[in-house]
Every structure is written in structure tokens, then in C-alpha cells.
Design an enzyme around this catalytic site. Structure first.
Site, mmCIF file in Angstrom:
data_model
loop_
_atom_site.group_PDB
_atom_site.id
_atom_site.type_symbol
_atom_site.label_atom_id
_atom_site.label_comp_id
_atom_site.label_asym_id
_atom_site.label_seq_id
_atom_site.Cartn_x
_atom_site.Cartn_y
_atom_site.Cartn_z
ATOM 1 N N CYS A 123 38.326 -13.228 23.954
ATOM 2 C CA CYS A 123 37.831 -12.857 25.213
ATOM 3 C C CYS A 123 38.507 -11.965 26.012
ATOM 4 O O CYS A 123 39.782 -12.417 26.360
ATOM 5 C CB CYS A 123 37.720 -14.304 25.705
ATOM 6 N N CYS A 158 36.508 -35.050 31.037
ATOM 7 C CA CYS A 158 35.819 -33.940 30.429
ATOM 8 C C CYS A 158 36.813 -33.189 29.336
ATOM 9 O O CYS A 158 37.792 -33.352 29.609
ATOM 10 C CB CYS A 158 35.289 -32.938 31.536
ATOM 11 N N CYS A 170 45.264 -18.480 20.917
ATOM 12 C CA CYS A 170 44.095 -18.432 20.533
ATOM 13 C C CYS A 170 43.310 -17.313 19.971
ATOM 14 O O CYS A 170 43.855 -16.352 20.209
ATOM 15 C CB CYS A 170 43.284 -18.694 21.671
ATOM 16 N N CYS A 209 39.818 -33.034 33.381
ATOM 17 C CA CYS A 209 39.366 -32.101 32.253
ATOM 18 C C CYS A 209 40.459 -31.795 31.514
ATOM 19 O O CYS A 209 41.357 -31.238 31.841
ATOM 20 C CB CYS A 209 38.606 -31.041 32.783
ATOM 21 N N CYS A 215 40.845 -13.377 28.923
ATOM 22 C CA CYS A 215 41.660 -14.657 28.683
ATOM 23 C C CYS A 215 43.251 -14.378 28.353
ATOM 24 O O CYS A 215 43.430 -13.766 27.438
ATOM 25 C CB CYS A 215 40.965 -15.601 27.657
ATOM 26 N N ARG A 270 30.386 -25.903 40.853
ATOM 27 C CA ARG A 270 31.726 -25.791 40.949
ATOM 28 C C ARG A 270 32.571 -24.478 41.304
ATOM 29 O O ARG A 270 32.343 -23.511 40.548
ATOM 30 C CB ARG A 270 32.513 -26.469 39.208
#
Length: 331
Positions: free
Chosen positions: A61, A133, A57, A101, A64, A265
């Protein structure tokens, strides 16, 4: 009891901080009482999360392990074949999941063959009878519409942290970009899954600011993941301390109080929580957990499905059964 006009959308930071800072036992008691008014306290939704495209990616972040610029020893994986994803979805359903998801480590969705394949995955998972999702990064209004037409039930796009602290964690996009994607999801009639991470080095006031952003939306997110930072070696935040469990309990309880209709969650970080600590989170109002195959949640360790089922049994809880709803009715 379950009435939209009972929901507030005009919380102040002072009000939320007052809730967050209540004596712990009183806070948990009040949150548990609200939870019982809006939800079945004996049910926990089992949601399975699968990384359909891993690593590489371009975002930065700080938490991450999938960011290309960090050296985390995470293997980059191209978009999985559709049939492989559907096999995972079927296995998840057979194991007790009612929500599936699919996550792709993209900055944003692009209108290309990969997105066409995601559309086919959504259709296939939807046909299995699961809530489907996706979390794919930033999304345009037209792309959200395509996903809705394919049968997407929910789109995950976390705020991560407060608007004030956001630039300390991510520089490759702005907080407003996240809000814009959530608006596009809403316009398409897809339910919203949006929460955040605690333990990033933020202050309690930042946690409250993030919750306020969610609670003061015109329509509350139907799903609010509360993640504890999963410290990944090679990322800028790898040396931060483990978040205290009582901070997690306070965060979940406050979320339950101000977002009473939402699914709260208990997400990343469970691998470092004991069964007793997770039980406190459920008492405070969490009513969903994420599972992942091979005891991972995306690229971080996570309890196994069998272990989770044993925990629910020990606590007198049971997996939530999927309610059949029309996706477009949730707009």
C-alpha cells in the site's frame, strides 16, 4: 425519520458528483440538516485506536509506513501481550472513549496462536463495556464468526479508494478482496467500518466512486472513516501535497448526505488541521474522531486526548456515551 426505507442503495455517479460539487455553503448546510435528522449534533464519539502488532506487513500500500518494503524507520513490534492491550483499553475508557479498535499490520488473518490471542483481547475489551473493533487484514467467513462469538462489535476494512484507481495504490491485493472481506464480516453479524483516504493523487470522480461503492451496498456500513493522507517519509506518496481542507469538508458532507445513518469518522490527518478546520468537518456531518496514546494514530502523529477534549469543550460538543447493543442484532 430514522427509517431503513429512507436509505438509498441505488446512487448514480452523476447524482453523487452533483452533491459533491454543490456550492460549498449550501452543501454544508444540507449535510448539517441531514446530520441533525439522524444524529445528536452535540455528540462526538471518541474512538481509541491501538496498534497491537506494528510494521513488517508484506503488502505494498503506497501510503502505508508499515509496509516492510519501504524504509520508513518505523519500529517493527510483535503482537502485544493481552494484559498490555487491556490496560490500554481501560485507560482509553477512563479518558472518555466508548470505542476501542485494535489494529494488526497483517495482510490477512491466519488461524494460529496470534489469532487465538486476538480472540482473548476481544473478549477482554468487550467485558470492559467498550465497543470493540478490529482491523486485521483479510478475513474468512469462519474467522469472522469466531470474532463475533468473542464479542467483536465492528470490523474495519477500508476500501481506500475507487475500484478504478485502486491498482495505482496497491498491487498486492485486489479491490474485490476488500469487498469479499466486508461480505464475510456481514455474514457473521458484525458491524462494518469501511471508508477511504483522500489525497492519494486521485480525482474527485474516484472519491465519488468509492462513496458509491459504500452507499450502494445492500446495507450501509455503520461506520465510515474519512482519512486525509498522512504523508509518511519513505513511502511512495511522501511528496504529495497536503489535501485542501475544503476537499475534506466536501467529502465528509457528501458522505453524510448519502450515508445518513452511518457514523462518519474524521480520521487520519487531523494533526495538520486547525481547530477551526475540524469544526467545519463536524458541521459537515463528521461525528467521531480517533485518538491514540502517545499522540499517535497507529504510526502517524495525532492530536493528544487532552487537546481533543479541550477542542470539544470549545465547540460546545461532548463525548458520546456508549449505547449497549447486542452485537448479533446489527447483522
Amino acid at each position: 425519520m430514522k427509517q431503513e426505507n429512507a436509505l438509498r442503495h441505488n446512487w448514480t455517479k452523476e447524482e453523487l458528483l452533483a452533491i459533491y460539487n454543490k456550492p460549498l455553503m449550501e452543501l454544508v448546510y444540507e449535510a448539517a440538516s441531514v446530520h441533525r435528522q439522524w444524529h445528536n449534533p452535540q455528540e462526538i464519539q471518541i474512538s481509541t485506536l491501538l496498534s497491537v502488532k506494528t510494521g513488517g506487513c508484506p503488502e505494498d500500500c503506497s501510503y502505508c509506513g508499515q509496509a516492510a518494503r519501504y524504509h520508513t524507520n518505523i519500529k517493527v513490534q510483535a503482537l502485544l501481550p493481552t494484559e498490555t492491550v487491556l490496560a490500554h483499553a481501560k485507560k482509553a475508557k477512563d479518558s472518555g472513549s466508548s470505542r476501542f479498535c485494535m489494529a494488526a499490520a497483517w495482510r490477512e488473518v491466519r488461524d494460529n496462536r496470534d489469532f487465538d490471542r486476538i480472540i482473548e483481547m476481544v473478549k477482554g475489551v468487550n467485558e470492559l463495556g467498550l465497543e470493540v473493533c478490529c482491523t486485521l487484514g483479510m478475513l474468512s467467513e469462519s474467522q469472522a464468526q469466531r470474532l463475533q462469538e468473542a464479542g467483536l462489535y465492528a470490523y474495519n476494512h477500508n476500501l481506500d479508494t475507487s475500484e478504478e484507481f485502486y491498482d495505482e495504490i496497491i498491487s498486492t491485493r485486489k479491490f474485490d478482496n476488500r469487498i469479499e472481506t466486508i461480505k464475510n464480516v456481514r455474514k457473521a453479524g458484525i458491524t462494518v467500518c469501511s471508508g477511504g483516504i483522500i489525497g492519494l493523487g486521485e480525482k474527485p470522480a474516484d472519491r465519488i466512486s468509492m462513496l458509491r461503492s459504500l452507499a450502494n451496498m445492500e446495507k450501509h456500513p455503520e461506520s465510515v472513516p474519512i482519512n486525509a493522507l498522512a504523508r509518511v517519509a519513505g513511502t511512495p506518496l511522501e511528496h504529495l501535497p497536503k489535501i485542501d481542507i475544503w476537499e475534506m469538508v466536501r467529502m465528509i458532507a457528501t458522505a453524510r448526505m448519502v450515508l445518513p445513518s452511518s457514523m462518519v469518522r474524521l480520521s487520519a490527518g487531523r494533526i495538520e488541521m486547525s481547530e477551526v478546520e475540524q469544526a467545519w468537518c463536524f458541521m459537515a456531518g463528521a461525528n467521531s474522531i480517533f485518538t491514540g496514546e502517545r499522540q499517535t494514530l497507529l504510526v502517524t502523529p495525532n492530536p493528544g486526548v487532552d487537546e481533543d477534549m479541550e477542542m470539544l469543550k470549545n465547540l460546545g460538543l461532548k463525548p458520546m456515551q456508549k449505547e449497549v447493543k447486542e452485537t448479533c442484532s446489527m447483522s
